[in-house]
Design an enzyme around this catalytic site. Structure first.
Site, PDB file in Angstrom:
ATOM      1  CB  CYS A 110      41.947  48.338  20.436  1.00 49.18           C
ATOM      2  SG  CYS A 110      40.510  47.354  20.850  1.00 49.18           S
TER       3      CYS A 110
ATOM      4  CG  HIS B 174      42.474  51.109  23.619  1.00 50.82           C
ATOM      5  ND1 HIS B 174      41.283  51.569  23.102  1.00 50.82           N
ATOM      6  CD2 HIS B 174      42.306  49.776  23.830  1.00 50.82           C
ATOM      7  CE1 HIS B 174      40.431  50.559  22.999  1.00 50.82           C
ATOM      8  NE2 HIS B 174      41.024  49.461  23.440  1.00 50.82           N
TER       9      HIS B 174
ATOM     10  CG  ASN C  74      37.336  48.855  24.244  1.00 51.26           C
ATOM     11  OD1 ASN C  74      37.634  49.542  23.265  1.00 51.26           O
ATOM     12  ND2 ASN C  74      37.983  47.751  24.550  1.00 51.26           N
TER      13      ASN C  74
HETATM   14  O1  UT7 Z   1      40.342  46.717  23.696  1.00 49.95           O
HETATM   15  C1  UT7 Z   1      41.128  45.648  24.156  1.00 49.95           C
HETATM   16  C2  UT7 Z   1      40.304  44.523  24.481  1.00 49.95           C
HETATM   17  N1  UT7 Z   1      39.897  44.148  25.754  1.00 49.95           N
HETATM   18  C3  UT7 Z   1      40.460  44.370  26.952  1.00 49.95           C
HETATM   19  O2  UT7 Z   1      41.385  45.110  27.135  1.00 49.95           O
HETATM   20  C4  UT7 Z   1      39.872  43.623  28.116  1.00 49.95           C
HETATM   21  C5  UT7 Z   1      40.934  43.096  29.050  1.00 49.95           C
HETATM   22  N2  UT7 Z   1      40.347  42.363  30.164  1.00 49.95           N
HETATM   23  C6  UT7 Z   1      39.601  42.955  31.111  1.00 49.95           C
HETATM   24  O3  UT7 Z   1      39.398  44.145  31.093  1.00 49.95           O
HETATM   25  C7  UT7 Z   1      39.058  42.097  32.234  1.00 49.95           C
HETATM   26  O4  UT7 Z   1      39.648  40.812  32.176  1.00 49.95           O
HETATM   27  C8  UT7 Z   1      37.502  41.949  32.183  1.00 49.95           C
HETATM   28  C9  UT7 Z   1      36.852  43.290  32.540  1.00 49.95           C
HETATM   29  C10 UT7 Z   1      37.056  41.515  30.815  1.00 49.95           C
HETATM   30  C11 UT7 Z   1      37.040  40.921  33.213  1.00 49.95           C
HETATM   31  O5  UT7 Z   1      37.458  41.291  34.517  1.00 49.95           O
HETATM   32  P1  UT7 Z   1      38.104  40.189  35.459  1.00 49.95           P
HETATM   33  O6  UT7 Z   1      38.390  40.820  36.749  1.00 49.95           O
HETATM   34  O7  UT7 Z   1      39.252  39.570  34.711  1.00 49.95           O
HETATM   35  O8  UT7 Z   1      36.900  39.173  35.658  1.00 49.95           O
HETATM   36  P2  UT7 Z   1      36.810  37.634  35.278  1.00 49.95           P
HETATM   37  O9  UT7 Z   1      36.664  37.469  33.812  1.00 49.95           O
HETATM   38  O10 UT7 Z   1      37.925  36.889  35.965  1.00 49.95           O
HETATM   39  O11 UT7 Z   1      35.449  37.233  35.965  1.00 49.95           O
HETATM   40  C12 UT7 Z   1      35.283  37.273  37.389  1.00 49.95           C
HETATM   41  C13 UT7 Z   1      33.846  36.959  37.710  1.00 49.95           C
HETATM   42  C14 UT7 Z   1      33.330  35.690  37.012  1.00 49.95           C
HETATM   43  O12 UT7 Z   1      32.419  35.067  37.911  1.00 49.95           O
HETATM   44  P3  UT7 Z   1      32.884  33.785  38.756  1.00 49.95           P
HETATM   45  O13 UT7 Z   1      33.286  32.757  37.735  1.00 49.95           O
HETATM   46  O14 UT7 Z   1      34.034  34.255  39.595  1.00 49.95           O
HETATM   47  O15 UT7 Z   1      31.667  33.451  39.515  1.00 49.95           O
HETATM   48  C15 UT7 Z   1      32.544  36.234  35.848  1.00 49.95           C
HETATM   49  O16 UT7 Z   1      31.506  35.359  35.431  1.00 49.95           O
HETATM   50  O17 UT7 Z   1      33.017  38.023  37.247  1.00 49.95           O
HETATM   51  C16 UT7 Z   1      31.960  37.493  36.441  1.00 49.95           C
HETATM   52  N3  UT7 Z   1      31.585  38.462  35.444  1.00 49.95           N
HETATM   53  C17 UT7 Z   1      30.596  39.365  35.634  1.00 49.95           C
HETATM   54  N4  UT7 Z   1      29.773  39.588  36.672  1.00 49.95           N
HETATM   55  C18 UT7 Z   1      28.882  40.581  36.553  1.00 49.95           C
HETATM   56  C19 UT7 Z   1      32.126  38.647  34.227  1.00 49.95           C
HETATM   57  N5  UT7 Z   1      31.499  39.663  33.602  1.00 49.95           N
HETATM   58  C20 UT7 Z   1      30.548  40.115  34.458  1.00 49.95           C
HETATM   59  C21 UT7 Z   1      29.582  41.120  34.392  1.00 49.95           C
HETATM   60  N6  UT7 Z   1      28.776  41.318  35.446  1.00 49.95           N
HETATM   61  N7  UT7 Z   1      29.435  41.921  33.299  1.00 49.95           N
END
Ligand code: UT7
Length: 345
Positions: free
Chosen positions: A131, A272, A302
């Site tokens: 990115c 970004h 993204n």
């Molecule tokens: O370009 C640069 C690259 N990437 C980034 O900048 C991404 C950086 N990270 C993020 O933006 C965030 O960490 C994410 C958007 C990827 C994830 O958000 P989060 O608040 O950190 O969620 P998490 O990974 O801690 O997941 C929380 C819950 C989990 O469920 P449980 O284990 O609490 O039951 C996940 O399984 O949300 C669940 N989850 C979803 N639920 C519905 C993860 N993805 C999804 C989804 N829909 N798409």
């Protein structure tokens, strides 16, 4: 190097973008994936993404964005040339930032673009840095123009077909990404407009936090291997999130301090587009209103290296950028890497 020490400027004289026509909303994804619009919007700010049909590769989007950037420069009479073909002949470097290039090792996607637009007099190279590729590409372009009197113009493109490199069964990553390309035509001038300072950085200790493992020399494909899941990105979302908030905050602070500027001097910050929450957290840390950051992630998700040049083109064409405005572009991504550019429009 401070602005005062520059003897030449590197001005953006054209911008362009290209996104595939197919638009996929969160609700459409939820038909085949255990997710929903509310989760995606509240955790990322994403409402939709554009996805390339099978016949569209990275260079196809890059070429369209590049032609649009050339055409803008002609329309605005920012150059003496009257046609895209004439202007393309004056380009000295074609640089494509991408992690989803047309071909795995070679040739560089920039070579495909160079040929397609008829930039016969240009050198061509890819910058493969996730990115952050566009900001790294911009600095590479300015650097290559600055070291030779024979080079005047560089086309810097960010282009991605990320939809081809995600695991469509992994809701934690596949909902985040979209396809697209953005391009800028950079010209060496004597004007005070243009790039005034760029910083680049990396923290390779986080290399495993966002990675596509299969296919490289570390985990090569071998004869007889069966493809269970096609090569795809794996991400430690929380680690990348924490890195990103710090990188955005520190890049902005460092750039402003180096140029002896206050945040109030910057008309707009163009980050970004990875997650609206990253921007909100950085804005809070910097004590800057969120509205000073441009966001279009709701429409495109993204698009990695394409997100900043797509944003620049939208802002440019909408008339939101006025001559003399100071804008600050800031990127972060796999590597882990980061970078930022202060640009006088
Ligand atoms: O370009 C640069 C690259 N990437 C980034 O900048 C991404 C950086 N990270 C993020 O933006 C965030 O960490 C994410 C958007 C990827 C994830 O958000 P989060 O608040 O950190 O969620 P998490 O990974 O801690 O997941 C929380 C819950 C989990 O469920 P449980 O284990 O609490 O039951 C996940 O399984 O949300 C669940 N989850 C979803 N639920 C519905 C993860 N993805 C999804 C989804 N829909 N798409």
């Amino acid at each position: 190097m401070s602005k005062k020490e520059y003897t030449v400027g590197f001005e953006i004289i054209g911008t362009g973008k290209a996104v595939p026509p197919k638009r996929v909303t969160n609700d459409e994804l939820a038909k085949t994936l255990d997710t929903n619009d509310e989760w995606i919007r509240s955790h990322t700010g994403i409402g939709a993404r554009h996805i390339a049909d099978d016949h569209i590769a990275c260079s196809d989007l890059a070429v369209e964005a590049a032609r649009n950037a050339l055409s803008w420069a002609i329309e605005r009479q920012a150059c003496a040339e009257k046609t895209i073909e004439e202007l393309a002949l004056t380009v000295d470097m074609v640089i494509v930032g991408s992690s989803t290039t047309d071909y795995f090792c070679c040739p560089a996607t920039a070579c495909i673009v160079q040929n397609a637009i008829g930039a016969k007099n240009a050198g061509a190279m890819d910058v493969v840095n996730a990115c952050s590729s566009f900001i790294y590409g911009l600095e590479t372009g300015a650097g290559l123009l600055s070291v030779s009197n024979d080079r005047r113009r560089a086309l810097v493109i960010g282009a991605e077909v990320l939809s081809r490199f995600v695991d469509w069964t992994d809701r934690g990553t596949c909902v985040l990404f979209g396809d697209g390309a953005g391009a800028v035509l950079l010209e060496k001038t004597n004007s005070p407009r243009g790039i005034s300072r760029t910083i680049l950085g990396a923290d390779g200790s986080g290399a495993g936090d966002l990675i596509m493992k299969q296919g490289g020399s570390r985990y090569p494909f071998k004869k007889g291997d069966t493809v269970v899941t096609p090569p795809h990105m794996e991400m430690n979302g929380r680690a990348v999130y924490n890195f990103a908030v710090g990188a955005v905050t520190e890049t902005i602070t460092t750039l402003l301090k180096a140029e002896n500027l206050a945040i109030e001097d910057v008309a707009l910050i163009v980050p970004h587009q990875a997650n609206a929450r990253i921007v909100q957290a950085a804005a809070k840390r910097l004590n800057v209103p969120e509205g000073r950051f441009f966001l279009n992630i709701e429409e495109y998700a993204n698009t990695s290296s394409a997100s900043i040049p797509i944003a620049l083109d939208e802002l440019n064409r909408s008339g939101a950028l006025r001559t003399g405005d100071l804008i600050l572009c800031v990127a972060f991504g796999a590597g882990l890497t980061y970078g930022g550019s202060l640009i006088r429009w």
